[in-house]
Design an enzyme around this catalytic site. Structure first.
Site, PDB file in Angstrom:
ATOM      1  N   GLY A  77      -7.020  -1.292  10.170  1.00  0.00           N
ATOM      2  CA  GLY A  77      -6.499  -2.419   9.273  1.00  0.00           C
ATOM      3  C   GLY A  77      -7.013  -2.459   8.126  1.00  0.00           C
ATOM      4  O   GLY A  77      -7.853  -1.358   7.528  1.00  0.00           O
ATOM      5  N   GLY A  79      -9.292  -2.617   5.580  1.00  0.00           N
ATOM      6  CA  GLY A  79     -10.646  -2.866   5.257  1.00  0.00           C
ATOM      7  C   GLY A  79     -11.186  -3.117   3.900  1.00  0.00           C
ATOM      8  O   GLY A  79     -12.098  -3.813   3.731  1.00  0.00           O
ATOM      9  N   ARG A  80     -10.223  -2.816   2.923  1.00  0.00           N
ATOM     10  CA  ARG A  80     -10.850  -3.413   1.642  1.00  0.00           C
ATOM     11  C   ARG A  80      -9.379  -3.402   0.915  1.00  0.00           C
ATOM     12  O   ARG A  80      -9.390  -3.065  -0.464  1.00  0.00           O
ATOM     13  CB  ARG A  80     -11.653  -1.987   1.040  1.00  0.00           C
ATOM     14  CG  ARG A  80     -10.738  -0.695   1.183  1.00  0.00           C
ATOM     15  CD  ARG A  80     -11.450   0.163   0.196  1.00  0.00           C
ATOM     16  NE  ARG A  80     -11.000   1.493   0.394  1.00  0.00           N
ATOM     17  CZ  ARG A  80     -11.122   2.531  -0.483  1.00  0.00           C
ATOM     18  NH1 ARG A  80     -12.177   2.353  -1.331  1.00  0.00           N
ATOM     19  NH2 ARG A  80     -10.692   3.918  -0.162  1.00  0.00           N
ATOM     20  N   ASP A 112     -17.958  -1.982   2.926  1.00  0.00           N
ATOM     21  CA  ASP A 112     -18.084  -3.067   1.576  1.00  0.00           C
ATOM     22  C   ASP A 112     -16.944  -3.771   1.354  1.00  0.00           C
ATOM     23  O   ASP A 112     -16.893  -4.686   0.348  1.00  0.00           O
ATOM     24  CB  ASP A 112     -19.245  -2.453   0.689  1.00  0.00           C
ATOM     25  CG  ASP A 112     -18.602  -1.636  -0.161  1.00  0.00           C
ATOM     26  OD1 ASP A 112     -17.287  -1.140   0.247  1.00  0.00           O
ATOM     27  OD2 ASP A 112     -19.105  -1.007  -1.036  1.00  0.00           O
ATOM     28  N   ARG A 163      -1.635  -1.331  -5.980  1.00  0.00           N
ATOM     29  CA  ARG A 163      -0.843  -0.341  -5.439  1.00  0.00           C
ATOM     30  C   ARG A 163       0.671  -1.101  -5.212  1.00  0.00           C
ATOM     31  O   ARG A 163       0.706  -2.169  -4.819  1.00  0.00           O
ATOM     32  CB  ARG A 163      -1.390   0.159  -4.210  1.00  0.00           C
ATOM     33  CG  ARG A 163      -0.464   1.021  -3.496  1.00  0.00           C
ATOM     34  CD  ARG A 163      -1.159   2.079  -2.529  1.00  0.00           C
ATOM     35  NE  ARG A 163      -1.802   1.366  -1.677  1.00  0.00           N
ATOM     36  CZ  ARG A 163      -2.568   1.881  -0.675  1.00  0.00           C
ATOM     37  NH1 ARG A 163      -2.668   3.333  -0.656  1.00  0.00           N
ATOM     38  NH2 ARG A 163      -2.847   1.312   0.560  1.00  0.00           N
ATOM     39  N   ASP A 235      -2.081   6.695  10.313  1.00  0.00           N
ATOM     40  CA  ASP A 235      -2.500   5.374   9.453  1.00  0.00           C
ATOM     41  C   ASP A 235      -2.012   5.745   7.980  1.00  0.00           C
ATOM     42  O   ASP A 235      -1.884   4.482   7.169  1.00  0.00           O
ATOM     43  CB  ASP A 235      -3.667   4.831   9.495  1.00  0.00           C
ATOM     44  CG  ASP A 235      -4.887   5.590   9.255  1.00  0.00           C
ATOM     45  OD1 ASP A 235      -4.822   6.820   9.940  1.00  0.00           O
ATOM     46  OD2 ASP A 235      -5.651   5.488   8.337  1.00  0.00           O
ATOM     47  N   ASN A 236      -1.935   6.887   7.579  1.00  0.00           N
ATOM     48  CA  ASN A 236      -1.684   7.270   6.128  1.00  0.00           C
ATOM     49  C   ASN A 236      -0.265   7.998   6.006  1.00  0.00           C
ATOM     50  O   ASN A 236       0.198   8.567   5.157  1.00  0.00           O
ATOM     51  CB  ASN A 236      -2.817   8.135   5.674  1.00  0.00           C
ATOM     52  CG  ASN A 236      -3.921   7.468   5.712  1.00  0.00           C
ATOM     53  OD1 ASN A 236      -4.141   6.424   5.445  1.00  0.00           O
ATOM     54  ND2 ASN A 236      -5.024   8.460   5.570  1.00  0.00           N
ATOM     55  N   ASP A 245      -1.862   6.935   0.402  1.00  0.00           N
ATOM     56  CA  ASP A 245      -3.423   7.037   0.311  1.00  0.00           C
ATOM     57  C   ASP A 245      -3.750   8.391  -0.471  1.00  0.00           C
ATOM     58  O   ASP A 245      -3.936   9.461   0.475  1.00  0.00           O
ATOM     59  CB  ASP A 245      -3.679   6.844   1.824  1.00  0.00           C
ATOM     60  CG  ASP A 245      -4.438   5.475   2.136  1.00  0.00           C
ATOM     61  OD1 ASP A 245      -4.768   4.987   1.031  1.00  0.00           O
ATOM     62  OD2 ASP A 245      -4.655   5.108   3.050  1.00  0.00           O
TER      63      ASP A 245
HETATM   64  P1  AMP Z   1      -8.657   5.715   4.414  1.00  0.00           P
HETATM   65  O1  AMP Z   1      -9.510   6.819   4.801  1.00  0.00           O
HETATM   66  O2  AMP Z   1      -8.840   5.183   3.000  1.00  0.00           O
HETATM   67  O3  AMP Z   1      -7.266   5.903   4.938  1.00  0.00           O
HETATM   68  O4  AMP Z   1      -9.338   4.389   5.193  1.00  0.00           O
HETATM   69  C1  AMP Z   1      -9.398   4.484   6.750  1.00  0.00           C
HETATM   70  C2  AMP Z   1      -9.576   3.030   7.066  1.00  0.00           C
HETATM   71  O5  AMP Z   1     -11.116   2.590   6.355  1.00  0.00           O
HETATM   72  C3  AMP Z   1      -8.878   1.947   6.660  1.00  0.00           C
HETATM   73  O6  AMP Z   1      -8.940   1.201   7.561  1.00  0.00           O
HETATM   74  C4  AMP Z   1      -9.600   1.399   5.391  1.00  0.00           C
HETATM   75  O7  AMP Z   1      -9.347   0.046   5.168  1.00  0.00           O
HETATM   76  C5  AMP Z   1     -10.933   1.556   5.765  1.00  0.00           C
HETATM   77  N1  AMP Z   1     -11.887   1.490   4.680  1.00  0.00           N
HETATM   78  C6  AMP Z   1     -12.167   2.612   3.674  1.00  0.00           C
HETATM   79  N2  AMP Z   1     -12.949   2.301   2.799  1.00  0.00           N
HETATM   80  C7  AMP Z   1     -13.632   1.367   3.266  1.00  0.00           C
HETATM   81  C8  AMP Z   1     -14.565   0.073   2.541  1.00  0.00           C
HETATM   82  N3  AMP Z   1     -14.974   0.605   1.493  1.00  0.00           N
HETATM   83  N4  AMP Z   1     -14.509  -0.895   2.990  1.00  0.00           N
HETATM   84  C9  AMP Z   1     -14.121  -1.330   4.121  1.00  0.00           C
HETATM   85  N5  AMP Z   1     -13.193  -0.701   4.734  1.00  0.00           N
HETATM   86  C10 AMP Z   1     -12.892   0.590   4.038  1.00  0.00           C
HETATM   87 MG    MG Z   2      -5.555   4.913   4.660  1.00  0.00          MG
END
Ligand code: AMP
Ligand code: MG
Length: 458
Positions: A77, A79-80, A112, A163, A235-236, A245
């Site tokens: 989901g 997360g940020r 965070d 984005r 997810d990407n 991403d």
């Molecule tokens: P990503 O590696 O950017 O595709 O992120 C993988 C997952 O980690 C996704 O669900 C993001 O929303 C979550 N995520 C990445 N960085 C953060 C962050 N600083 N705070 C909260 N969730 C994060």
């Molecule tokens: Mg991602």
């Protein structure tokens, strides 16, 4: 205000959470994409893109999704990230407007919810470079500095990226829907995705086939420019066929199929040369998620899914051959072309040559040293082809985002000097123009400049 509420909110409520951005101390516009803003009819507005002030009529959301990360299923989901709403461009095409780094959400788990300036600028630079190269991608509208530190290993300046994407539907969104024990959720998502990306498509199988074709075409384009995504978790992987991403991604310098940049990819799962097989694997994950809604007849769904999936290697191969032939100035596809391209790549690897530069140095009239035999084959193959040279110029970029120069520009930005980033973005917007003076960006890095590492920018 051209924003409208996200049509995504018409999905069952399990697919999202309403979410307000967390206010930031001192928002400041760091970089604004004037050309993209004009296409979308958007105006520069630092408070809006800092998440500080947006119309009451909008109800931002964070999206639910799951995904296979390095082969393992996980609930994820946004997360940020926060989906602000949608816009229509001048041609009436619909786009999501999303803030990335806007604060904690329902899905943040231990994170965070924030992002640091350099990784957000990195996404801005590389995504816009991909667009310049003509590769489907999410776009970057702006980066706003938050005036607040984010704490990673050390405190870093915080930032929010805006984005733009034709949607944020991922393979992982379907995995999420399939994991939810209610077929209606999956049906609703499927209808929504078809409306958004495959209007007129009449069966689940045809939808699946469309996604496979877009992904095969996308990865063929990545391969043609030497792009390594670095974290091809499901997810990407988008349903739209846009690259999404930009974390540990980077462009290959010296040709080597085993090229890996990401510090966390220790097994080389997402190495340059593995990207087609991984995409095939990711499409198999999508197939599993769709099985439930494919057909009611027992066994028929599996068969249909397999039939589509089995076509992936052929589709990819055809798309890739077309891209590579174009780089050699060849319009048609003929038997033996795979050998011609394969031989060239083997030569590049044996001579430890820069991938981008080698294509620029191929001259229909003069062989490169060591390439004489290959050159004879290539010249024979040109018979009956028109404007080989012109075609080569159109398909071989004079510049790519070179890792050492991207790094230097981002470091300068971290110290408050935005000029190198702006210059980089400008040069990379026009990569096929051989009349242009690209300076150092137009050269290969010094030999021995290997071992470049990237980090999942958070
Ligand atoms: P990503 O590696 O950017 O595709 O992120 C993988 C997952 O980690 C996704 O669900 C993001 O929303 C979550 N995520 C990445 N960085 C953060 C962050 N600083 N705070 C909260 N969730 C994060
Ligand atoms: Mg991602």
């Amino acid at each position: 205000m051209p924003f409208i509420d996200s049509t995504y909110c018409s999905l069952p409520s399990v697919f999202y959470e309403q979410q307000s951005p967390q206010p930031v101390a001192q928002p400041e516009m760091v970089i604004w994409n004037t050309a993209l803003a004009a296409e979308l009819g958007l105006e520069e507005d630092v408070s809006l893109y800092a998440g500080a002030a947006f119309p009451e009529t909008l109800s931002p959301i964070s999206q639910a999704y799951a995904g296979h990360q390095f082969g393992h299923f996980t609930m994820l989901g946004d997360g940020r990230a926060l989906l602000l709403g949608e816009v229509l461009d001048k041609a009436g095409r619909r786009f999501d407007v999303q803030l990335k780094g806007s604060g904690r959400t329902h899905f943040s788990r231990g994170g965070d919810g924030r992002a640091a300036l350099e990784p957000m600028l990195r996404e801005y630079v590389i995504s816009e470079a991909m667009h310049g190269l003509g590769i489907p991608t999410t776009r970057s509208l702006c980066v706003v500095g938050t005036g607040e530190p984010v704490y990673r290993e050390t405190p870093l300046p915080g930032a929010i990226l805006t984005r733009i994407a034709s949607s944020h539907l991922r393979v992982g969104t379907f995995e999420f829907a399939a994991s939810y024990q209610d077929e209606r959720a999956l049906q609703a998502l499927l209808r929504f995705a078809i409306d958004r990306h495959d209007a007129g498509c009449e069966s689940v199988q045809a939808f699946f086939q469309g996604v496979i074709e877009r992904q095969a075409s996308l990865v063929a384009k990545w391969m043609a420019v030497g792009f390594v995504h670095g974290v091809m978790n499901t997810d990407n992987v988008t349903i739209s066929g846009e690259t999404i991403d930009y974390g540990p991604c980077a462009f290959m310098d010296r040709y080597d199929p085993e090229t890996v940049f990401s510090s966390i990819d220790q097994q080389g799962r997402y190495a340059y040369g593995n990207q087609p097989q991984i995409t095939h694997w990711n499409m198999a994950v999508l197939a599993s998620a769709l099985l439930e809604v494919m057909d009611d007849e027992e066994g028929a769904a599996e068969e249909m899914a397999k039939e589509c999936l089995d076509r992936f290697p052929l589709l990819f191969r055809a798309a890739w051959q077309k891209e590579m032939n174009a780089k050699l100035g060849l319009d048609s596809l003929r038997e033996g072309d795979d050998q011609l391209v394969g031989d060239l790549l083997n030569l590049m690897q044996a001579h430890e040559l820069d991938y981008t530069q080698t294509f620029l140095k191929l001259d229909p009239a003069v062989a490169l040293p060591g390439f004489e035999d290959w050159h004879v084959d290539w010249t024979k193959r040109m018979v009956g082809e028109e404007d080989v040279w012109g075609k080569m110029r159109q398909h071989n970029p004079a510049v790519i985002p070179r890792n050492h120069l991207v790094e230097a520009a981002l470091n300068a930005a971290g110290e408050g000097n935005l000029k190198p980033v702006e210059q980089l973005v400008d040069l990379l917007s026009d990569p096929y123009n051989r009349e242009r003076d690209y300076g150092a960006l137009g050269e290969a890095p010094a030999k021995g400049a290997t071992g470049y590492k990237t980090f999942c920018g958070t």
